[in-house]
Design a protein around this motif. Structure first.
Motif, short mmCIF file in Angstrom:
data_model
loop_
_atom_site.label_atom_id
_atom_site.label_comp_id
_atom_site.label_asym_id
_atom_site.label_seq_id
_atom_site.Cartn_x
_atom_site.Cartn_y
_atom_site.Cartn_z
N PRO A 176 -5.54 3.37 -7.45
CA PRO A 176 -4.61 3.84 -8.47
C PRO A 176 -5.16 4.69 -9.26
N VAL A 177 -4.35 5.80 -10.63
CA VAL A 177 -5.45 6.38 -10.76
C VAL A 177 -5.62 5.44 -11.86
N TYR A 178 -5.03 4.65 -12.87
CA TYR A 178 -4.97 3.78 -14.24
C TYR A 178 -6.88 3.25 -13.61
N ALA A 179 -6.95 2.82 -15.32
CA ALA A 179 -8.26 2.44 -14.63
C ALA A 179 -8.32 1.26 -16.03
N GLY A 180 -8.93 -0.19 -15.78
CA GLY A 180 -9.26 -1.47 -16.98
C GLY A 180 -8.01 -1.82 -17.91
N ILE A 181 -8.58 -0.94 -19.04
CA ILE A 181 -7.18 -1.07 -20.15
C ILE A 181 -5.49 -0.77 -20.31
N GLN A 182 -5.83 0.72 -19.19
CA GLN A 182 -4.81 1.74 -18.69
C GLN A 182 -4.04 0.61 -17.70
N ASP A 183 -4.60 0.37 -16.39
CA ASP A 183 -4.42 0.03 -15.19
C ASP A 183 -3.72 -1.08 -15.78
N GLU A 194 1.07 -1.53 -0.30
CA GLU A 194 0.28 0.01 0.11
C GLU A 194 0.59 1.28 -0.28
N TRP A 195 0.65 2.44 0.14
CA TRP A 195 0.50 3.87 -0.46
C TRP A 195 1.80 4.79 0.07
N PRO A 196 1.53 4.11 1.57
CA PRO A 196 3.03 4.29 2.41
C PRO A 196 4.29 3.88 2.11
N ILE A 197 3.64 2.17 1.66
CA ILE A 197 5.30 1.86 1.83
C ILE A 197 6.02 1.85 0.43
N ASP A 198 5.07 2.23 -1.09
CA ASP A 198 5.55 2.43 -1.82
C ASP A 198 6.28 3.81 -1.49
N ILE A 199 5.91 4.61 -0.40
CA ILE A 199 6.89 5.47 -0.44
C ILE A 199 8.13 5.44 0.02
N SER A 234 3.37 2.86 -9.01
CA SER A 234 2.31 3.35 -7.59
C SER A 234 1.83 4.43 -7.71
N ILE A 235 1.40 5.41 -8.86
CA ILE A 235 0.90 5.98 -8.62
C ILE A 235 -0.45 5.60 -8.41
N GLU A 236 -1.00 6.61 -7.42
CA GLU A 236 -2.47 6.29 -6.87
C GLU A 236 -3.09 7.08 -6.07
N ILE A 237 -4.54 7.40 -5.15
CA ILE A 237 -5.33 8.32 -4.21
C ILE A 237 -5.09 7.60 -3.57
N PRO A 238 -4.89 7.90 -1.72
CA PRO A 238 -4.84 7.55 -0.65
C PRO A 238 -6.72 7.69 -0.35
N VAL A 239 -6.76 6.13 0.41
CA VAL A 239 -9.31 5.90 0.31
C VAL A 239 -8.17 6.21 2.06
#
Ligand code: HEM
Lengths: 185, 707
Positions: B196-203, B132-137, B184-189
């Protein structure tokens, strides 16, 4: 591949030679590159078939084969089914198929669970004739939670569970679900 | 001391303490990773080993195993080897002792946090990028520390020209940084959840660009670098061909980066990208074999050493497995072969001939080489080393053969269509039952591999124990070299320019990345407006997060390929639009169970309830774990507002009032499902429970289009 023994460089005692690239290796590399270009041009630029096109062709082929097979099998009638259901050992096969595929919804004893009780005289679909039972097993009632088994089970297997179900008519299992549908005459 | 004279002799001290630290960490985490793998293997053979414990069910354990194997075992091994060989190749101590230690302890903390969060179900569900994002950082920070330390060391070098091993290390450091950050570009909830900012075929595209190149730049290029140092060192043989090094290095890094979409053949990823993935994988064959050839021809003529220096066996085997898997990889990338092999255990076999055979054996060879030298002693027992080798080799072969057989068998059963136009094995479970015996063989192979590994641990322990107690650091006498070399060869000049070399390596990997990823960023270009789907309801979204948390995607795909047998088994092929709001995508990569993309409305709610509590209640031979805790844990309704607002921010069309009322709305829908369960004889009062949210999600699969 004879080793060219000339020392070229040295790092931390590791000596580097400078032998020529193996010819077969170079050719492998060139051929894959040429193939890659041709492949890309054919499929992405020159209008080669897409995966969806391939699927359409394959599905059409399948339909054709299916049509030629179905033609040869005899029509099902109540009488032909009566004969088929009377085969030796059919009930054991049916019981096994029922336990693994149907019991989850109709109960081990057919008493009804998510699906209706199959041992009483009440039927939601048809009147409980062999033809009726086969039809509902094949087509299911997908909106009501009964899956269609036609695509999943072979003909003989469907005959076997149907025969098994009909053999349990009137068995009055414990915990039977209250009647659903119309009473058959 | 910094005179320009090339011949001044200096006495310097290498930092071997940091190498020892990384080596020991390699062994400790290696054992953990292998044990997790073995337990996972046993769970597939015998489901009760899931033990009804949420923390170790297969869906959570497998990511723990893969992360531990890749980042903890292979990662620590790479760092040990890179730090040891680089100091010697550049004739300088590592630039900063402090940075080296921050690198070491930071990395161990990251591993530890992975070992805690993954069993608890905190995951992004992207393979090898689950953390998850804190570990990604934290990963990004530690990697940058490593990079700074490394490039400063290059700047301090006393050897002007960079040896081929260093080229591979540089490519590794740069590319892994790029891959990790972009994917790892993602928005924390919340503190431990993000979308992640990407969806579907992008992701899918970004994830497998990352995933494939994690194999390329974490399990291949650094190990090739290690190979170029330890193989000629241990065998005391000259490296076969400098020219080959140049050609295969540049072609490898340039081509590898394009190959990601071979994980996505026959999916709804745009076809041009699939085709690029396939053809670049084919072109990768020769560059990969360049490394094998250079390694094996370096060893040629040292066969007599196999008796006196048996650790060379590990290197011979590692290079052979490398050759095997880099031949099999391009083969599996051919569309028609992928049609058979994808989603099956063939892929698992393929991965492990690389992971156990290439990464594992190379690491073992390196450990056997390094430990006696670092501790200034002899290896405790060559006999044990021999036994380790043969046990390990038998283990890998059993693993590989059993999984390839299982994969091809199951693949053929899935696709078999009879003359009557019906599937020959319509019951998915039949195809599972058939390969369960092979799961036992795999587990046995894994056990042999682990026993061999334990022999090594004992051997190393004894070696260190018997080493001289006084370990005073010995200096090494070095002098600057290469600085006055005159050359008109372009590549030779380049080898003297660390910065330019690094920039070129970056450009080499940037080309393929941009060409493949950039177009898919404008998702709308691939979407037919008429097919646009409805977003998930708040309750369905909550259920989807449970699906992710439990790791259902580890065993179930959500992607029906345009192949006759799949259309017959699961329904119409998947479309781009169906996953357009999926942050992250849930296509999966392995079908231990059947595809789920159209399971919605197929069964009644109560069926799902019984199935999740005990899959064997509805499918007697199922190997899926039980999930009883889903009926006990409450859904967090309040967080749904936040979740929807993040989704809205990412472009999912939720109206403002839907976001504002997300929790109320979800509770209403939950009540309906709970009532239906109760009416049909299920337990009462489930409306607050996770199981209801999960059922809502499952019932929505394949139902969101405008039919
Ligand atoms: C005794 C040693 C090992 C055993 C018993 C083992 C077992 C397993 C099992 C059971 C799986 C999941 C299979 C499935 O989903 O059906 C798996 C996946 C995987 N393992 Fe291992 N493993 C071992 C060592 C390693 C090592 C040393 C590495 C790498 C350095 C590794 C890398 C992976 C990877 C990357 C996957 C995921 C494959 C994919 O995503 O398709 N494993 N392993």
């Amino acid at each position: 591949m004879s080793d060219n023994n000339e020392k070229f460089h040295e790092y931390d005692g590791i000596i580097e030679h400078d032998n020529p690239l193996p010819t077969w290796w170079l050719w492998t590399f060139f051929l894959t590159i040429i193939f890659a270009f041709l492949y890309y041009i054919h499929y992405q630029l020159a209008g080669g078939g897409t995966l969806q096109d391939e699927l359409k062709v394959a599905m059409a082929q399948l339909e054709k084969e299916k049509a030629s097979v179905v033609d040869t099998s005899p029509m099902e009638t109540e009488d032909s089914l009566k004969e088929a259901f009377g085969k030796d050992g059919i009930l054991a096969v049916g019981a096994q198929a029922f336990a693994s595929k149907c019991a989850a919804c109709h109960g081990q004893e057919l008493q009804g669970l998510i699906g209706p009780n199959l041992t009483d005289k009440f039927w939601i679909h048809g009147k409980g004739t062999r033809m009726d039972v086969i039809a509902v097993i094949r087509n299911g009632a997908p909106d009501k939670g009964m899956p269609p088994w036609g695509p999943v089970m072979k003909k003989d297997e469907i005959y076997a569970v149907a025969a098994f179900i009909l053999s349990k008519q009137g068995s009055n299992p414990a915990g039977a679900k209250p009647p659903q549908g119309e009473e058959a005459p | 001391m910094n005179t320009t004279s090339g011949n001044l002799i200096e006495k310097i001290y290498y930092d071997d303490d940091i190498v020892k630290k990384f080596l020991l960490a390699t062994m400790v985490w290696g054992l953990a990773a292998f044990l997790f793998g073995l337990i996972a293997a046993l769970q597939l053979a015998y489901w009760p080993i899931n033990a009804n414990m949420e923390w170790i069910t297969f869906g959570r354990l497998r990511p723990l195993h893969t992360n531990a194997a890749i980042f903890a075992f292979a990662g620590n091994a790479i760092f040990a080897g890179i730090y040891h060989s680089t100091q010697r190749l550049l004739k300088t101590r590592l630039a900063s002792d402090l940075l080296s230690r921050m690198h070491f302890w930071g990395w161990q903390l990251i591993i530890l946090s992975a070992a805690i969060t993954l069993p608890l179900g905190y995951t992004q569900s992207k393979e090898y990028a689950e953390l998850e994002w804190p570990i990604d950082i934290a990963i990004a920070v530690v990697w940058v520390i490593f990079a700074i330390n490394y490039f400063l060391t290059i700047r301090n070098r006393r050897e002007k020209h960079l040896y081929v091993a260093i080229w591979f290390y540089i490519a590794t450091i740069i590319t892994v940084a790029v891959l990790h950050i972009v994917n790892s570009i993602e928005i924390p909830v919340g503190f431990l959840q993000s979308y992640p900012v990407y969806a579907g075929i992008q992701d899918a595209m970004v994830q497998w660009w990352y995933g494939h190149n994690a194999v390329a730049f974490f399990l291949t290029t650094p190990f090739l670098g290690l190979m170029y140092y330890y193989v000629p060192k241990a065998a005391n043989r000259p490296v076969y061909s400098y020219r080959l090094s140049i050609v295969h290095f540049w072609s490898l890094v340039f081509i590898y980066i394009w190959a990601g979409p071979h994980h996505l053949l026959y999916t709804s990823l745009p076809e041009w990208a699939q085709t690029l993935g396939m053809i670049f994988s084919l072109m990768l064959w020769a560059p990969s074999w360049g490394g094998m050839i250079n390694g094996l021809l370096t060893l040629k003529g040292s066969w007599s050493l196999l008796r006196t220096e048996p650790l060379i066996k590990f290197f011979v085997a590692a290079l052979t497995f490398y050759g095997m898997s880099t031949f099999e990889g391009p083969l599996l990338s051919i569309k028609s072969v992928s049609a058979l092999g994808h989603y099956t255990d063939w892929i698992i076999g393929h991965v492990h001939s690389g992971a156990l055979g290439w990464n594992g054996f190379l690491t073992f060879g390196m450990i056997y080489y390094l430990v006696p030298r670092l501790w200034k002693t002899e290896l405790y027992s060559k006999k044990l080393l021999e036994n380790h080798f043969w046990l390990g080799l038998t283990g890998v072969l059993l693993y590989y053969i059993s999984m390839v057989t299982a994969g091809i068998t199951q693949g053929l059963m899935w696709r078999a269509v009879g003359k009557d136009g019906q599937l020959v094995y319509p019951d998915f479970i039949e195809t599972v039952v058939r390969i369960v015996p092979l799961y036992w063989v795999r587990a046995f192979g894994g056990t042999l591999f682990i026993v061999g590994f334990l022999l090594m641990c004992y051997n190393i322990y004894k070696t260190i124990q018997l080493a001289p107690k006084e370990q005073k650091a010995e200096g090494t006498e070095v002098s600057r070299s290469g600085f006055d070399e005159k050359t008109d060869k372009t590549h030779r000049k380049l080898e003297g320019m660390g910065l330019v070399f690094s920039v070129l390596a970056f450009l080499a990997i940037a080309v393929g990345s941009v060409i493949e990823i950039y177009p898919t960023l404008s998702l709308h270009k691939y979407i037919t407006p008429a097919n646009i789907i409805e977003p998930y309801t708040p309750l369905e979204l909550a259920g989807r997060d449970i699906y992710i948390k439990e790791g259902c995607y580890v065993c179930h795909s959500q992607q029906i390929r345009p192949i006759v047998s799949e259309v017959l088994r699961y329904g119409a092929a998947s479309t781009v639009e169906e996953s357009m709001y999926d942050h992250p995508f849930q296509w999966g990569s392995k079908r231990t169970g059947p595809d789920l993309s159209r399971v919605g409305k197929k069964y009644p709610n109560l069926w799902h309830f019984s199935h999740m509590m005990d899959p064997r209640a509805v499918t007697p031979k199922s190997i899926m774990p039980n999930y009883p805790w889903l009926a006990e844990k409450d859904t967090d309704f309040l967080v749904l507002r936040k979740k929807l607002s993040v989704m809205k921010q990412l472009g999912v069309p939720y109206a403002d009032d839907i976001v504002a009322n997300a929790d109320i709305d979800a509770q209403k829908q939950a009540k309906l499902i709970a009532e239906d369960l109760e009416k049909n004889g299920g337990p009462r009062n489930l409306q607050k429970k996770e199981i209801v949210a999960l059922i809502a999600y499952l019932q929505s699969l394949g139902q969101k289009g405008k039919q």
